[in-house]
Enzyme design. Sequence first.
Site, mmCIF file in Angstrom:
data_model
loop_
_atom_site.group_PDB
_atom_site.id
_atom_site.type_symbol
_atom_site.label_atom_id
_atom_site.label_comp_id
_atom_site.label_asym_id
_atom_site.label_seq_id
_atom_site.Cartn_x
_atom_site.Cartn_y
_atom_site.Cartn_z
ATOM 1 N N GLU A 82 0.817 -1.206 0.000
ATOM 2 C CA GLU A 82 0.000 0.000 0.000
ATOM 3 C C GLU A 82 0.856 1.263 0.000
ATOM 4 O O GLU A 82 0.536 2.222 -0.700
ATOM 5 C CB GLU A 82 -0.937 0.005 1.211
ATOM 6 C CG GLU A 82 -1.935 -1.126 1.235
ATOM 7 C CD GLU A 82 -1.424 -2.405 1.885
ATOM 8 O OE1 GLU A 82 -2.261 -3.262 2.214
ATOM 9 O OE2 GLU A 82 -0.191 -2.569 2.063
ATOM 10 N N CYS A 136 -0.686 0.167 7.327
ATOM 11 C CA CYS A 136 -1.325 0.561 6.071
ATOM 12 C C CYS A 136 -2.780 0.972 6.270
ATOM 13 O O CYS A 136 -3.284 1.833 5.544
ATOM 14 C CB CYS A 136 -1.189 -0.565 5.052
ATOM 15 S SG CYS A 136 0.556 -0.843 4.607
ATOM 16 N N ASP A 148 7.219 -9.413 8.807
ATOM 17 C CA ASP A 148 6.422 -8.416 8.076
ATOM 18 C C ASP A 148 5.259 -7.887 8.907
ATOM 19 O O ASP A 148 4.938 -6.716 8.828
ATOM 20 C CB ASP A 148 5.903 -9.037 6.778
ATOM 21 C CG ASP A 148 5.284 -8.000 5.861
ATOM 22 O OD1 ASP A 148 6.002 -7.058 5.475
ATOM 23 O OD2 ASP A 148 4.090 -8.117 5.539
#
Length: 148
Positions: free
Chosen positions: A56, A84, A144
């Site tokens: 994003e 995001c 992540d």
Amino acid sequence: MLDHSAQLAVALDQARIGLAEGGIPIGAAIFDASGKLLGSGRNRRVQNNDPSVHGETDAFRNAGRQRSYRNLTMVTTLAPCWYCSGLVRQFGFGALVVGESRNFKGGLEWLRLLGLPVFDLDSSECASLMKEFIRANPKLWNEDIGEE
């Protein structure tokens, strides 16, 4: 009416490119109210050694400055993480299209509670791509999403 499946195809192409580059297969794209593509991108955390380059954020940067985001749609292959989701909220995107939220829920419910129109397409292709990646790369996936 906008074709969310066609929009998702752009993000999915980005996810596949990211996977081929050795990265995390999450892609995104930003469209205006007429359906014109303004920018697309992919998670490049691994490729760029930069933890801030999520799909994003890459699409957001590639779309360039906009006077307003109210009539724009963020399209992403996976439900956006809190980082995001915050970007979508901060800049007041008009809608969010998500390829799937089976593998990760992120901030979807929060965005819905704020009144953002969220379209979860529950794409089996997006879900299987992510599921296989998570199975094969659990440590990278946890990095992540900020998990130990």
